[in-house]
Motif scaffolding. Structure first.
Motif, PDB file in Angstrom:
ATOM      1  N   GLU A 150      59.676 -29.945  67.124  1.00 33.07           N
ATOM      2  CA  GLU A 150      59.916 -29.857  65.567  1.00 33.07           C
ATOM      3  C   GLU A 150      59.052 -28.466  65.177  1.00 33.07           C
ATOM      4  OE1 GLU A 150      58.355 -32.492  61.650  1.00 33.07           O
ATOM      5  OE2 GLU A 150      57.141 -32.217  63.294  1.00 33.07           O
ATOM      6  N   LEU A 151      59.598 -27.640  64.208  1.00 30.83           N
ATOM      7  CA  LEU A 151      59.046 -26.381  63.945  1.00 30.83           C
ATOM      8  C   LEU A 151      58.471 -26.608  62.508  1.00 30.83           C
ATOM      9  CD1 LEU A 151      61.727 -23.940  65.250  1.00 30.83           C
ATOM     10  CD2 LEU A 151      59.672 -24.592  66.436  1.00 30.83           C
ATOM     11  N   PHE A 152      57.493 -25.784  62.421  1.00 32.53           N
ATOM     12  CA  PHE A 152      56.934 -25.560  61.018  1.00 32.53           C
ATOM     13  C   PHE A 152      57.058 -23.975  60.592  1.00 32.53           C
ATOM     14  CE2 PHE A 152      53.313 -25.075  58.229  1.00 32.53           C
ATOM     15  CZ  PHE A 152      53.690 -25.857  57.023  1.00 32.53           C
ATOM     16  N   LEU A 153      57.532 -23.730  59.470  1.00 33.08           N
ATOM     17  CA  LEU A 153      57.808 -22.437  59.282  1.00 33.08           C
ATOM     18  C   LEU A 153      57.160 -22.059  57.827  1.00 33.08           C
ATOM     19  CD1 LEU A 153      61.691 -22.802  59.551  1.00 33.08           C
ATOM     20  CD2 LEU A 153      60.098 -22.147  61.433  1.00 33.08           C
ATOM     21  N   LYS A 154      56.765 -20.877  57.974  1.00 35.16           N
ATOM     22  CA  LYS A 154      56.478 -20.008  56.581  1.00 35.16           C
ATOM     23  C   LYS A 154      57.423 -19.091  56.317  1.00 35.16           C
ATOM     24  CE  LYS A 154      52.652 -17.349  54.498  1.00 35.16           C
ATOM     25  NZ  LYS A 154      51.449 -16.751  54.790  1.00 35.16           N
ATOM     26  N   ILE A 155      57.985 -19.113  55.026  1.00 30.93           N
ATOM     27  CA  ILE A 155      59.151 -18.172  54.696  1.00 30.93           C
ATOM     28  C   ILE A 155      58.854 -17.712  53.251  1.00 30.93           C
ATOM     29  CG2 ILE A 155      61.642 -18.319  54.364  1.00 30.93           C
ATOM     30  CD1 ILE A 155      61.598 -20.933  56.014  1.00 30.93           C
ATOM     31  N   ARG A 156      59.119 -16.555  53.232  1.00 30.38           N
ATOM     32  CA  ARG A 156      58.962 -15.781  51.881  1.00 30.38           C
ATOM     33  C   ARG A 156      60.228 -15.205  51.354  1.00 30.38           C
ATOM     34  NH1 ARG A 156      54.095 -15.018  49.339  1.00 30.38           N
ATOM     35  NH2 ARG A 156      52.344 -15.204  50.697  1.00 30.38           N
ATOM     36  N   ILE A 157      60.583 -15.679  50.271  1.00 31.48           N
ATOM     37  CA  ILE A 157      62.043 -15.323  49.858  1.00 31.48           C
ATOM     38  C   ILE A 157      62.037 -14.618  48.547  1.00 31.48           C
ATOM     39  CG2 ILE A 157      63.430 -16.728  51.697  1.00 31.48           C
ATOM     40  CD1 ILE A 157      63.644 -18.799  49.313  1.00 31.48           C
ATOM     41  N   ARG A 158      63.041 -14.082  48.248  1.00 29.70           N
ATOM     42  CA  ARG A 158      63.262 -13.509  46.843  1.00 29.70           C
ATOM     43  C   ARG A 158      63.543 -14.742  45.919  1.00 29.70           C
ATOM     44  NH1 ARG A 158      63.435  -8.147  46.688  1.00 29.70           N
ATOM     45  NH2 ARG A 158      64.102  -7.143  48.352  1.00 29.70           N
ATOM     46  N   ASN A 159      63.202 -14.655  44.770  1.00 27.11           N
ATOM     47  CA  ASN A 159      63.245 -15.672  43.695  1.00 27.11           C
ATOM     48  C   ASN A 159      64.714 -16.002  43.507  1.00 27.11           C
ATOM     49  OD1 ASN A 159      60.376 -15.891  43.009  1.00 27.11           O
ATOM     50  ND2 ASN A 159      60.608 -14.459  41.602  1.00 27.11           N
ATOM     51  N   GLY A 160      65.022 -17.366  43.473  1.00 28.80           N
ATOM     52  CA  GLY A 160      66.321 -17.772  43.212  1.00 28.80           C
ATOM     53  C   GLY A 160      67.237 -17.855  44.489  1.00 28.80           C
ATOM     54  N   GLU A 161      66.822 -17.578  45.719  1.00 31.83           N
ATOM     55  CA  GLU A 161      67.198 -17.693  46.805  1.00 31.83           C
ATOM     56  C   GLU A 161      66.953 -19.063  47.894  1.00 31.83           C
ATOM     57  OE1 GLU A 161      67.336 -13.842  49.326  1.00 31.83           O
ATOM     58  OE2 GLU A 161      68.245 -12.850  47.542  1.00 31.83           O
ATOM     59  N   LEU A 162      66.273 -19.902  47.181  1.00 37.14           N
ATOM     60  CA  LEU A 162      65.944 -21.211  47.814  1.00 37.14           C
ATOM     61  C   LEU A 162      67.145 -21.860  48.363  1.00 37.14           C
ATOM     62  CD1 LEU A 162      63.597 -23.003  48.556  1.00 37.14           C
ATOM     63  CD2 LEU A 162      64.018 -24.160  46.527  1.00 37.14           C
ATOM     64  N   GLY A 163      68.101 -21.809  47.612  1.00 36.55           N
ATOM     65  CA  GLY A 163      69.596 -22.709  48.345  1.00 36.55           C
ATOM     66  C   GLY A 163      70.222 -22.001  49.390  1.00 36.55           C
ATOM     67  N   ARG A 164      70.028 -20.677  49.368  1.00 31.89           N
ATOM     68  CA  ARG A 164      70.528 -19.900  50.522  1.00 31.89           C
ATOM     69  C   ARG A 164      69.493 -20.045  51.651  1.00 31.89           C
ATOM     70  NH1 ARG A 164      68.612 -15.833  53.376  1.00 31.89           N
ATOM     71  NH2 ARG A 164      67.211 -15.408  51.542  1.00 31.89           N
ATOM     72  N   MET A 165      68.350 -20.158  51.555  1.00 36.93           N
ATOM     73  CA  MET A 165      67.670 -20.454  52.704  1.00 36.93           C
ATOM     74  C   MET A 165      67.662 -21.742  53.330  1.00 36.93           C
ATOM     75  SD  MET A 165      65.626 -19.593  55.103  1.00 36.93           S
ATOM     76  CE  MET A 165      65.228 -17.883  54.624  1.00 36.93           C
ATOM     77  N   GLN A 166      67.816 -22.763  52.377  1.00 38.89           N
ATOM     78  CA  GLN A 166      67.777 -24.046  52.627  1.00 38.89           C
ATOM     79  C   GLN A 166      69.274 -24.078  53.478  1.00 38.89           C
ATOM     80  OE1 GLN A 166      68.178 -27.045  49.514  1.00 38.89           O
ATOM     81  NE2 GLN A 166      67.370 -28.564  50.544  1.00 38.89           N
ATOM     82  N   SER A 167      70.382 -23.738  53.293  1.00 40.29           N
ATOM     83  CA  SER A 167      71.572 -23.605  54.015  1.00 40.29           C
ATOM     84  C   SER A 167      71.485 -23.340  55.289  1.00 40.29           C
ATOM     85  CB  SER A 167      72.629 -22.958  53.215  1.00 40.29           C
ATOM     86  OG  SER A 167      72.877 -23.426  52.100  1.00 40.29           O
ATOM     87  N   GLU A 168      70.677 -22.057  55.290  1.00 37.66           N
ATOM     88  CA  GLU A 168      70.472 -21.420  56.562  1.00 37.66           C
ATOM     89  C   GLU A 168      69.741 -22.356  57.639  1.00 37.66           C
ATOM     90  OE1 GLU A 168      68.829 -17.440  56.743  1.00 37.66           O
ATOM     91  OE2 GLU A 168      70.008 -16.851  55.148  1.00 37.66           O
ATOM     92  N   LEU A 169      68.685 -23.030  57.215  1.00 40.82           N
ATOM     93  CA  LEU A 169      68.000 -23.811  57.753  1.00 40.82           C
ATOM     94  C   LEU A 169      68.851 -25.116  58.278  1.00 40.82           C
ATOM     95  CD1 LEU A 169      64.501 -24.128  56.072  1.00 40.82           C
ATOM     96  CD2 LEU A 169      65.378 -22.467  58.292  1.00 40.82           C
ATOM     97  N   TRP A 170      69.544 -25.691  57.504  1.00 40.97           N
ATOM     98  CA  TRP A 170      70.553 -26.746  57.751  1.00 40.97           C
ATOM     99  C   TRP A 170      71.445 -26.416  58.772  1.00 40.97           C
ATOM    100  CZ3 TRP A 170      70.157 -32.053  57.274  1.00 40.97           C
ATOM    101  CH2 TRP A 170      69.323 -32.308  56.468  1.00 40.97           C
ATOM    102  N   ALA A 171      71.875 -25.108  58.878  1.00 42.02           N
ATOM    103  CA  ALA A 171      72.970 -24.629  59.628  1.00 42.02           C
ATOM    104  C   ALA A 171      72.340 -24.326  61.054  1.00 42.02           C
ATOM    105  CB  ALA A 171      73.666 -23.290  59.150  1.00 42.02           C
ATOM    106  N   LEU A 172      71.051 -24.226  61.279  1.00 41.27           N
ATOM    107  CA  LEU A 172      70.514 -24.128  62.583  1.00 41.27           C
ATOM    108  C   LEU A 172      71.165 -25.203  63.644  1.00 41.27           C
ATOM    109  CD1 LEU A 172      66.776 -23.621  61.745  1.00 41.27           C
ATOM    110  CD2 LEU A 172      68.341 -22.045  62.587  1.00 41.27           C
ATOM    111  N   PRO A 173      71.521 -24.608  64.637  1.00 37.76           N
ATOM    112  CA  PRO A 173      72.046 -25.250  65.913  1.00 37.76           C
ATOM    113  C   PRO A 173      71.222 -26.404  66.670  1.00 37.76           C
ATOM    114  CG  PRO A 173      71.561 -23.305  66.766  1.00 37.76           C
ATOM    115  CD  PRO A 173      71.165 -23.284  65.320  1.00 37.76           C
ATOM    116  N   GLY A 174      71.462 -27.480  66.743  1.00 40.06           N
ATOM    117  CA  GLY A 174      70.718 -28.761  67.415  1.00 40.06           C
ATOM    118  C   GLY A 174      69.614 -29.311  66.609  1.00 40.06           C
ATOM    119  N   LYS A 175      70.056 -29.133  65.386  1.00 42.28           N
ATOM    120  CA  LYS A 175      69.185 -29.714  64.362  1.00 42.28           C
ATOM    121  C   LYS A 175      69.270 -31.333  64.382  1.00 42.28           C
ATOM    122  CE  LYS A 175      69.991 -29.057  60.138  1.00 42.28           C
ATOM    123  NZ  LYS A 175      70.816 -30.060  60.432  1.00 42.28           N
TER     124      LYS A 175
END
Length: 158
Positions: free
Chosen positions: A112-137
């Motif tokens: 299990e990984l714990f991540l600290k992420i800083r993104i531009r406002n309004g990009e939460l959905g994009r980041m969530q999609s990127e995390l869900w697309a990680l291989p082997g989740k």
């Protein structure tokens, strides 16, 4: 050779405390620290060089303000993986993403990984999609958006 913090002199501990959370590059700051500690600037520079050479100081940097630069959303995420190989592959992907500021492997499950992420406002959905697309989740991605940072520091309790 591993350094033993117990071998630090009281003066060295004072210098480390004074430098925490600051960039010691500006000469004005070095003058102030030297004055506060009752030592010369050249002596302070020598102590800083010695502490750096011994590995107690890793570098000098200035901190950028994320909100001013448009990175106003701070997210902490947990991602569970099927196995170590999948997690290692995901780590290589995450290390290339400058929005991912910290990656921590959690001990309890080991995959299990714990991540600290800083993104531009309004990009939460994009980041969530990127995390869900990680291989082997292994089907679990949890994201918590920080509303307000109460305390954030790299200072140590010296």
């Amino acid at each position: 050779m591993r350094n033993d913090p117990a071998t630090l002199t009281p003066r060295e501990v004072s210098v480390l405390k004074a430098l925490q959370g600051k960039s010691p590059r500006p000469s004005r700051l070095r003058k102030q620290i030297a004055s506060d500690l009752g030592i010369s600037e050249s002596n302070l520079s020598k102590i800083i060089s010695e502490l750096t050479a011994r590995g107690y100081i890793r570098g000098e940097r200035l901190e950028l303000d994320p909100k001013t630069l448009g990175f106003g959303t701070l997210v902490f995420a947990r991602v569970l993986f099927q196995n170590l190989e999948a997690m290692d592959a995901a780590i290589e992907i995450l290390k290339k993403n400058p929005e991912v500021q910290e990656i921590h492997q959690m001990l309890q499950l080991g995959v299990e990984l714990f991540l600290k992420i800083r993104i531009r406002n309004g990009e939460l959905g994009r980041m969530q999609s990127e995390l869900w697309a990680l291989p082997g989740k292994a089907g679990r991605v949890e994201m918590d958006v920080v509303g307000y940072v109460v305390k954030e520091t790299t200072d140590l309790a010296l």
